[in-house]
Scaffold this motif. Structure first.
Motif, PDB file in Angstrom:
ATOM      1  N   GLY A  30       3.978 -10.318  -3.491  1.00 30.98           N
ATOM      2  CA  GLY A  30       3.923 -10.553  -2.055  1.00 30.98           C
ATOM      3  C   GLY A  30       2.514 -10.489  -1.512  1.00 30.98           C
ATOM      4  O   GLY A  30       2.057 -11.390  -0.792  1.00 30.98           O
ATOM      5  N   ALA A  31       1.791  -9.423  -1.843  1.00 31.78           N
ATOM      6  CA  ALA A  31       0.437  -9.242  -1.325  1.00 31.78           C
ATOM      7  C   ALA A  31      -0.503 -10.341  -1.807  1.00 31.78           C
ATOM      8  O   ALA A  31      -1.272 -10.913  -1.020  1.00 31.78           O
ATOM      9  N   THR A  66      -7.885  -7.642   9.516  1.00 30.98           N
ATOM     10  CA  THR A  66      -7.525  -6.553  10.414  1.00 30.98           C
ATOM     11  C   THR A  66      -6.034  -6.255  10.349  1.00 30.98           C
ATOM     12  O   THR A  66      -5.615  -5.090  10.356  1.00 30.98           O
ATOM     13  N   MET A  67      -5.219  -7.298  10.285  1.00 31.85           N
ATOM     14  CA  MET A  67      -3.774  -7.105  10.198  1.00 31.85           C
ATOM     15  C   MET A  67      -3.384  -6.389   8.908  1.00 31.85           C
ATOM     16  O   MET A  67      -2.482  -5.541   8.896  1.00 31.85           O
ATOM     17  N   THR A  68      -4.051  -6.715   7.809  1.00 37.18           N
ATOM     18  CA  THR A  68      -3.744  -6.015   6.554  1.00 37.18           C
ATOM     19  C   THR A  68      -4.183  -4.557   6.617  1.00 37.18           C
ATOM     20  O   THR A  68      -3.508  -3.672   6.089  1.00 37.18           O
ATOM     21  N   GLN A  69      -5.325  -4.291   7.282  1.00 39.28           N
ATOM     22  CA  GLN A  69      -5.793  -2.909   7.425  1.00 39.28           C
ATOM     23  C   GLN A  69      -4.841  -2.105   8.305  1.00 39.28           C
ATOM     24  O   GLN A  69      -4.520  -0.953   8.011  1.00 39.28           O
ATOM     25  N   GLY A 109       1.982   1.366   7.713  1.00 34.97           N
ATOM     26  CA  GLY A 109       2.940   1.512   6.619  1.00 34.97           C
ATOM     27  C   GLY A 109       2.942   2.916   6.040  1.00 34.97           C
ATOM     28  O   GLY A 109       4.010   3.504   5.805  1.00 34.97           O
ATOM     29  N   LEU A 110       1.748   3.469   5.824  1.00 36.05           N
ATOM     30  CA  LEU A 110       1.652   4.834   5.301  1.00 36.05           C
ATOM     31  C   LEU A 110       2.199   5.850   6.301  1.00 36.05           C
ATOM     32  O   LEU A 110       2.879   6.807   5.917  1.00 36.05           O
ATOM     33  N   ALA A 111       1.899   5.639   7.585  1.00 35.38           N
ATOM     34  CA  ALA A 111       2.366   6.580   8.602  1.00 35.38           C
ATOM     35  C   ALA A 111       3.893   6.595   8.679  1.00 35.38           C
ATOM     36  O   ALA A 111       4.518   7.665   8.707  1.00 35.38           O
ATOM     37  N   LEU A 112       4.519   5.422   8.689  1.00 35.90           N
ATOM     38  CA  LEU A 112       5.976   5.352   8.812  1.00 35.90           C
ATOM     39  C   LEU A 112       6.677   5.853   7.553  1.00 35.90           C
ATOM     40  O   LEU A 112       7.671   6.590   7.638  1.00 35.90           O
ATOM     41  N   SER A 113       6.156   5.469   6.387  1.00 34.65           N
ATOM     42  CA  SER A 113       6.793   5.932   5.152  1.00 34.65           C
ATOM     43  C   SER A 113       6.605   7.437   4.966  1.00 34.65           C
ATOM     44  O   SER A 113       7.494   8.125   4.442  1.00 34.65           O
ATOM     45  N   VAL A 122       0.839  -1.208   0.000  1.00 33.47           N
ATOM     46  CA  VAL A 122       0.000   0.000   0.000  1.00 33.47           C
ATOM     47  C   VAL A 122       0.872   1.255   0.000  1.00 33.47           C
ATOM     48  O   VAL A 122       0.562   2.236  -0.691  1.00 33.47           O
ATOM     49  N   SER A 123       1.963   1.230   0.758  1.00 34.85           N
ATOM     50  CA  SER A 123       2.864   2.385   0.770  1.00 34.85           C
ATOM     51  C   SER A 123       3.506   2.584  -0.593  1.00 34.85           C
ATOM     52  O   SER A 123       3.634   3.720  -1.075  1.00 34.85           O
ATOM     53  N   TRP A 124       3.929   1.491  -1.231  1.00 35.38           N
ATOM     54  CA  TRP A 124       4.499   1.588  -2.590  1.00 35.38           C
ATOM     55  C   TRP A 124       3.504   2.264  -3.524  1.00 35.38           C
ATOM     56  O   TRP A 124       3.845   3.189  -4.256  1.00 35.38           O
TER      57      TRP A 124
END
Length: 546
Positions: free
Chosen positions: A416-417, A446-449, A455-459, A327-329
């Motif tokens: 991967g996804a 839930t883990m994917t959400q 992921g978005l927050a850290l990137s 999602v970040s990519w």
């Protein structure tokens, strides 16, 4: 693995449990056509879910102009849907296991129809945000129910592998459908962006009608609902996901007082949830204890994480990291195309088409080989290919052709996804007990959400730090939106964000290599008999018993 399932403690109505277990382990008495309709209906729910997000994303500029939506509110048109759906998955998954997956699925589709139509008639941005949040309730009900329905409908067999791979393919198909059709409808239809919501309403209605016809009758339970646990985890996840989405855009960033307070409260609520679930599990498993309305079966057994010698926790961690990476990519590539290369939304959409095509092919590969290759092969190869895609974009040269870096990266990133979604859900369906399959599927979702949000927050944090530092070196103070950053600083930020994506995928590959080498083959080559029958699970069990 079968021994592990046999010796797991279960304290609930024995006839119901035996009926469910009998149904999951015996041949399915159903026509081939009806089985196909079950798979198509569940897959259609996944298509609607992902199309709901992608169609709105590409319509944001049009929505902003028509409803005069402010910049800081615009992101919530996308986030509100993910927030409500992601944070209620566990709760709705448990309700589906208790009250019936078919009933939960139909309620979910009804929510999608009603609130999609409402969104199409919305006259203000705030109204649309609220309706988007209610749309997410539909996804929270239909997705875990779909996983539970597929697991119950198809015992371990080649058909089960095909069913789960097809269901997983609904994600790339829905993403492509929403982006392409949403863009076209927004541009050429008389109602513009509203057409996307009307289309989702029609698709949801058709899915609901198909579920009434094709799904088996529900077997319900008399178990009480863990309302305390549901409240704790829902509030905790809502606060955490909200903070992760708002941390970077708040007035003082992560130092904003309400961000800090909500983060602490969210963590405390999740910890209390885990302690409460552990307590309930101990009460249920203690033969000398007496249950009451205050000690219902847990919403989620913590022992679920330890199934298959702890590999369940590893699968969930890999799903989380894959979501962080993928999602970040996609997020940073979209911004790179539109904000750095200044491409139009349609030009950007065309560059993502290979990703959707390869995503569908990945699920075909899983269906073909999940009964022949060990799980570790899918996990390691998929995560390494995703990591290589992020590395390609981290090294991208904007002056060269699209085919040099961007195209191979777009092709590789989905492995991967999609490998882990298909193979991972098959693995979970295999080790989860019959009465908890919707909860297990909801936990996976839930883990994917959470991976999407974290992921978005850290990137984003990495991107902002790099852009500000690079800009400061040349005496430029970057504004809150980062729009005045020098061109070279933006490029360095995009590359750094992609390195963070690569790191997520590489950690996932390491976990898979270390802990999944003994997982074996999760698919099955057995076939299913298909015989026309309208008998329910309970009726078949009672007749068998008699």
């Amino acid at each position: 693995m079968s021994q592990e399932l046999t010796h797991s403690p279960i304290h609930q109505d024995l006839n119901l449990e035996k009926a469910k277990h009998y149904d999951s382990d015996s041949d399915v008495q159903r026509s081939l056509l009806r089985s196909v309709f079950i798979i198509v209906t569940c897959t259609a729910a996944m298509v609607v879910n992902t199309a709901n997000a992608s169609s709105v994303s590409i319509s944001l500029p049009s929505i902003q102009r028509d409803l005069n939506v402010k910049e800081d509110q615009l992101q919530w048109l996308v986030s509100a849907y993910s927030l409500s759906s992601g944070c209620l998955l566990l709760f709705f998954g448990r309700l589906a296991d208790i009250y019936g997956q078919k009933q939960a699925f139909m309620v979910g589709t009804l929510c999608q129809v009603a609130f999609s139509l409402g969104a199409g008639f919305a006259q203000s941005g705030s109204t649309l945000v609220v309706l988007r949040a209610f749309q997410g309730l539909g996804a929270a009900a239909t997705i875990p129910s779909s996983l539970g329905i597929l697991a119950h409908a198809f015992p371990p067999s080649k058909m089960r592998s095909i069913a789960f791979a097809t269901f997983a393919a609904g994600a790339p198909v829905g993403g492509a459908f929403g982006m392409i059709v949403g863009g076209v409808l927004t541009q050429i239809s008389s109602t513009h962006w509203r057409s996307s919501f009307y289309l989702v309403a029609v698709m949801s209605a058709l899915t609901g009608i198909s579920s009434m016809i094709s799904f088996d009758a529900d077997v319900t339970s008399t178990e009480a609902v863990d309302w305390i646990g549901a409240s704790l985890v829902t509030i905790g996840l809502v606060l955490l996901v909200f903070v992760l989405g708002q941390g970077e855009v708040a007035s003082q960033g992560w130092k904003t007082p309400y961000i800090i307070i909500l983060l602490i409260v969210g963590i405390i609520m999740v910890l209390l949830f885990l302690l409460w679930e552990r307590y309930l599990e101990q009460v249920i498993d203690d033969p000398s204890s007496t249950t009451s309305a205050w000690t219902p079966p847990p919403l989620m057994r913590l022992s679920l994480w330890t199934r298959a010698k702890g590999r369940m926790a590893v699968i969930l961690a890999i799903a989380f990291l894959n979501s962080c990476a993928f999602v970040s990519w996609r997020f940073w590539v979209q911004l790179y195309y539109q904000n750095y290369l200044l491409l139009t939304p349609m030009q950007t959409m065309l560059r993502f088409i290979p990703m959707f095509i390869v995503g569908c092919l990945c699920n075909v590969l899983v269906a073909m080989f999940v009964g022949k290759l060990p799980l570790v092969v899918f996990a390691v190869s998929g995560t390494l290919l995703t990591a290589s895609a992020a590395i390609l974009f981290a090294l991208i040269d904007p002056t060269v052709t699209y085919w040099a870096f961007a195209f191979p990266s777009t092709v590789l990133v989905v492995f991967g996804a999609d490998f882990m979604y298909s193979a991972g859900t098959i693995f979970i369906a295999k080790i989860a007990l019959p009465h908890e399959r919707s909860v297990a599927g909801a936990l996976f979702q839930t883990m994917t959400q959470l991976g999407t949000a974290i992921g978005l927050a850290l990137s984003t944090l990495v991107f902002n730090i790099v852009v500000k530092n690079e800009s400061a070196d040349v005496g430029v103070t970057v504004n809150s939106a980062g729009t005045n950053a020098p061109h070279f600083a933006q490029l360095k930020g995009y590359r750094s964000a992609q390195w963070s994506c690569a790191s997520f995928a590489l950690v996932a590959a390491l976990l898979a290599t270390l802990f999944l080498h003994g997982a074996g083959i999760v698919g099955d080559k057995k076939t299913i008999r298909h015989i026309d029958s309208d008998e329910t699970i309970a009726v078949r069990f009672e007749s068998k018993k008699g």
